[in-house]
Every structure is written in structure tokens, then in C-alpha cells.
Design a protein around this motif. Sequence first.
Motif, PDB file in Angstrom:
ATOM      1  N   LEU A   1       0.884  -1.247  -0.085  1.00 17.20           N
ATOM      2  CA  LEU A   1       0.054   0.032   0.011  1.00 17.20           C
ATOM      3  C   LEU A   1       0.970   1.380  -0.083  1.00 17.20           C
ATOM      4  N   ASN A   2       0.514   2.389  -0.880  1.00 15.24           N
ATOM      5  CA  ASN A   2       1.191   3.343  -0.883  1.00 15.24           C
ATOM      6  C   ASN A   2       0.872   4.493   0.164  1.00 15.24           C
ATOM      7  N   LEU A   3       1.958   5.182   0.985  1.00 17.66           N
ATOM      8  CA  LEU A   3       1.434   5.839   1.889  1.00 17.66           C
ATOM      9  C   LEU A   3       0.803   7.062   1.530  1.00 17.66           C
ATOM     10  N   ASP A   4       1.181   7.702   0.313  1.00 15.47           N
ATOM     11  CA  ASP A   4       0.428   9.152  -0.143  1.00 15.47           C
ATOM     12  C   ASP A   4      -0.876   8.722  -0.538  1.00 15.47           C
ATOM     13  N   ARG A   5      -1.280   7.334  -1.054  1.00 10.65           N
ATOM     14  CA  ARG A   5      -2.572   7.175  -1.478  1.00 10.65           C
ATOM     15  C   ARG A   5      -3.529   6.900  -0.137  1.00 10.65           C
ATOM     16  N   LEU A   6      -2.659   6.172   1.012  1.00 14.56           N
ATOM     17  CA  LEU A   6      -3.464   6.071   2.044  1.00 14.56           C
ATOM     18  C   LEU A   6      -3.799   7.359   2.741  1.00 14.56           C
ATOM     19  N   ARG A   7      -2.842   8.353   2.707  1.00  8.93           N
ATOM     20  CA  ARG A   7      -3.171   9.539   3.251  1.00  8.93           C
ATOM     21  C   ARG A   7      -4.243  10.323   2.307  1.00  8.93           C
ATOM     22  N   THR A   8      -4.324  10.188   1.182  1.00 10.32           N
ATOM     23  CA  THR A   8      -5.491  10.856   0.325  1.00 10.32           C
ATOM     24  C   THR A   8      -6.963  10.081   0.835  1.00 10.32           C
ATOM     25  N   LEU A   9      -6.822   8.990   0.912  1.00  9.70           N
ATOM     26  CA  LEU A   9      -8.200   8.270   1.466  1.00  9.70           C
ATOM     27  C   LEU A   9      -8.410   8.805   2.882  1.00  9.70           C
TER      28      LEU A   9
ATOM     29  N   THR B   1      -5.669  19.104  -6.825  1.00  7.34           N
ATOM     30  CA  THR B   1      -6.660  19.326  -7.591  1.00  7.34           C
ATOM     31  C   THR B   1      -7.634  18.043  -7.325  1.00  7.34           C
ATOM     32  N   THR B   2      -8.948  18.239  -7.431  1.00  4.41           N
ATOM     33  CA  THR B   2      -9.771  17.143  -7.152  1.00  4.41           C
ATOM     34  C   THR B   2      -9.622  15.956  -8.074  1.00  4.41           C
ATOM     35  N   SER B   3      -8.973  16.439  -9.454  1.00  8.27           N
ATOM     36  CA  SER B   3      -8.446  15.335 -10.186  1.00  8.27           C
ATOM     37  C   SER B   3      -7.335  14.511  -9.514  1.00  8.27           C
ATOM     38  N   ALA B   4      -6.261  14.909  -9.055  1.00  5.29           N
ATOM     39  CA  ALA B   4      -5.520  14.292  -8.228  1.00  5.29           C
ATOM     40  C   ALA B   4      -6.015  13.278  -7.308  1.00  5.29           C
ATOM     41  N   VAL B   5      -6.696  13.911  -6.517  1.00  6.94           N
ATOM     42  CA  VAL B   5      -7.411  12.971  -5.466  1.00  6.94           C
ATOM     43  C   VAL B   5      -8.144  11.839  -5.886  1.00  6.94           C
ATOM     44  N   SER B   6      -8.866  12.162  -7.148  1.00  5.05           N
ATOM     45  CA  SER B   6      -9.598  10.954  -7.807  1.00  5.05           C
ATOM     46  C   SER B   6      -8.665   9.874  -8.439  1.00  5.05           C
ATOM     47  N   GLN B   7      -7.293  10.547  -8.983  1.00  7.58           N
ATOM     48  CA  GLN B   7      -6.517   9.574  -9.567  1.00  7.58           C
ATOM     49  C   GLN B   7      -5.855   8.735  -8.323  1.00  7.58           C
ATOM     50  N   GLN B   8      -5.431   9.311  -7.454  1.00  6.21           N
ATOM     51  CA  GLN B   8      -4.813   8.507  -6.076  1.00  6.21           C
ATOM     52  C   GLN B   8      -5.758   7.374  -5.738  1.00  6.21           C
ATOM     53  N   LEU B   9      -7.180   7.815  -5.677  1.00  8.28           N
ATOM     54  CA  LEU B   9      -8.212   6.982  -5.049  1.00  8.28           C
ATOM     55  C   LEU B   9      -8.303   5.646  -6.131  1.00  8.28           C
ATOM     56  N   ALA B  10      -8.397   6.059  -7.343  1.00  7.74           N
ATOM     57  CA  ALA B  10      -8.382   5.151  -8.210  1.00  7.74           C
ATOM     58  C   ALA B  10      -7.122   4.038  -8.319  1.00  7.74           C
ATOM     59  N   LYS B  11      -6.198   4.629  -8.048  1.00  9.81           N
ATOM     60  CA  LYS B  11      -4.990   3.529  -8.025  1.00  9.81           C
ATOM     61  C   LYS B  11      -4.954   2.785  -6.865  1.00  9.81           C
ATOM     62  N   LEU B  12      -5.575   3.314  -5.719  1.00  9.62           N
ATOM     63  CA  LEU B  12      -5.650   2.616  -4.555  1.00  9.62           C
ATOM     64  C   LEU B  12      -6.690   1.536  -4.549  1.00  9.62           C
ATOM     65  N   GLU B  13      -7.892   1.585  -5.428  1.00  7.20           N
ATOM     66  CA  GLU B  13      -8.800   0.846  -5.662  1.00  7.20           C
ATOM     67  C   GLU B  13      -8.207  -0.402  -6.569  1.00  7.20           C
ATOM     68  N   ARG B  14      -7.258  -0.005  -7.224  1.00  7.10           N
ATOM     69  CA  ARG B  14      -6.618  -1.176  -8.078  1.00  7.10           C
ATOM     70  C   ARG B  14      -5.736  -1.877  -7.685  1.00  7.10           C
TER      71      ARG B  14
ATOM     72  N   ALA C   1      -5.533   3.392   7.573  1.00  5.23           N
ATOM     73  CA  ALA C   1      -4.717   4.528   7.007  1.00  5.23           C
ATOM     74  C   ALA C   1      -4.479   5.371   8.226  1.00  5.23           C
ATOM     75  N   SER C   2      -5.229   5.785   9.124  1.00  3.99           N
ATOM     76  CA  SER C   2      -4.871   6.583  10.271  1.00  3.99           C
ATOM     77  C   SER C   2      -3.981   5.996  11.142  1.00  3.99           C
ATOM     78  N   ARG C   3      -4.181   4.776  11.322  1.00  4.02           N
ATOM     79  CA  ARG C   3      -3.216   4.117  12.371  1.00  4.02           C
ATOM     80  C   ARG C   3      -1.851   4.002  11.729  1.00  4.02           C
ATOM     81  N   ILE C   4      -1.864   3.527  10.422  1.00  2.23           N
ATOM     82  CA  ILE C   4      -0.654   3.467   9.637  1.00  2.23           C
ATOM     83  C   ILE C   4       0.196   4.513   9.658  1.00  2.23           C
ATOM     84  N   LEU C   5      -0.316   5.746   9.284  1.00  5.97           N
ATOM     85  CA  LEU C   5       0.413   7.129   9.159  1.00  5.97           C
ATOM     86  C   LEU C   5       0.881   7.450  10.674  1.00  5.97           C
TER      87      LEU C   5
END
Length: 306
Positions: free
Chosen positions: A2-10, A29-42, A69-73
Motif C-alpha cells: 500500500l502506498n502511503l501517499d494514497r492512504l493519506r489521500t483516502l 486538484t480534485t482530479s489528483a485526489v480521484s486519480q490517487q483513489l482510483a490507483k488505491l482501488e486497483r 490508514a490513520s493508524r498506519i500513518l
Amino acid sequence: MLNLDRLRTLQAVARHGSVSAAADGLHVTTSAVSQQLAKLERETGQQLLAKNGRGVRLTDAGRLLADHASRILSQVELAQADLEAQRGQAVGELSLGAFPTAARGLLPAALVRLRAEHPQLRAKLEELEPDEAVPAVMRGDLDLAVVLDWYNKPLPMPDGLVKAALLDDPADVAMPAGHPLADRDQVELEEFADDEWVSWPKGEFCHDWLMLTLRGAGIEPRICHMAEEHHTQLALIAAGLGVAVAPRLGRGPIPDGVRVVPVRHTMRRHIYAIWRADADRRPSIRAALDALRASAAEHRAAEDAA
């Protein structure tokens, strides 16, 4: 993995309640958040978000992962703190944020002290307004920030942050030298009801404070000019274009043609340092706080001697 930046976004979506609010909090941007979440879902093979009217909500899997994610970070921060604490020295990198007049009035002396006393610590400063610095500390982009609030307008502070007072900073009214009140020892805000004002830009914490304070004094302010830098505000006042509130920290020499007069019912900014609670044991945080306190004490002594 799991990528920490994507966990931070979630985690930001869970905390703020929407993708757009999370994007604002993360300053992306909202697009950057959506992209990070899409990658996390994959990565997870799970649907983490579901449509909810015009917005989105976390699915059961999304809420479960956000809790982890909260506990991991937090654990990552604790691991860094424990490693530093075991070593017992302030080493590595330390990212600092400060609003402009603190960056000018407190941080230079503090950074010099840090460099002299902790040569293995690499401190980096970024100038940020408080409403930018607080979320930056929350998400881990900054280790420590110097922020402010006013005597009558607290700065909202999220859970999970620790703060320590550094100093109270009085503010005067700055006016053209030819103003009828320029030779007074003290003034009342109500006496400026007919004046034009120079303010901080709209949307900034200090602009909102100024509107609140003037209206509380029965003044419907006429804002003629807005400038972020105090030096620019003072230049406008020297040209006879209005009056302004002028805090003392980082103010520097007063230009010719400007007078600053204390307010009878003193206006003060409360200035303090903030950091994440899970970083509290880090020697670098303690070292930075000691240096900032020493710088604040020097500023107070200079003010008392003036």
C-alpha cells in the motif's frame, strides 16, 4: 504494498467528507485526489468509494481501510520519533512553516540557533498562512508550523495537534502622518469609522478577523486596498491612501509619512507553534521549539527596551 501517499489521500476524504474538500485540505486538484483513489482501488481490488447523490461516500471497505490508514500513518510518525528519541539527537530534516511576519521576525534567529546547536539537523522553512500551515502539519508535509490567532478570533485547531505559546504580539493602527489622530498617544478603533482601510486579501484569516473586529466596534469598514505584505500596506498608507492594523512582529522600520499609534484596548495576536501529537518525542521538534522560544524571548526583550 500500500502506498502511503494514497492512504493519506483516502484518510483526507474520510476526514473531510468529500473529494473536493479533501483536495482543498491537501492543496491538490480534485482530479489528483480521484486519480490517487482510483490507483488505491486497483491496488486493493476493492471499491472504496460509491456515488452518493452528487457526491461520494466511503464504502464499508473504504471506511475500513481509512481507519487502518490513520493508524498506519500515525505509526510511521511514531517510528520516526522513536528512532530520533533512541539516538537522542536532533538530526535529519525538519520542515518548518511560518506566516510572513513570523518568518521575518522570529525564524531567522531561530534557524541560526538551530544550525549552531544542532549541526546535523537540516531545517527548511516555507512561508505559509495559518490556514495553509495547519492542514500541512496534519497531513505530514510540515513537521512544525508557527501560526497565529487573535484575542477575539481563535484559529480552529484539529484533534491530533499539540501547540505551545511563543508570544503575544500587540498591534497598532498605522495612519498617514497628516491624519488628525497621528499625534495621539492612544486611539480607539471607533475613531476611524469614517476612514478608508487597507486590509489583507479576502479569504485570509487576518482579513476575516479585521472585518469581525471593526464591525464589533460599530464600523462598517470601507476597504479600499488589499495587500498581503505589511510593507506594501505601509507604503499605501504613506501615500495617504488609508489606515490599517499593523502588528509589531516583523514590522521593521516605519516608512516616512506613516505614524503607528497603540489602541487603548490592546489588540493582540497570539503566536504559537504546532506539531502532530505523534511526533511529540522527536528531539528535532523539541530543538525547534527551544530555538523559537529563545527567538521570541529576544523579540520581547527588544520590544521592552524600545
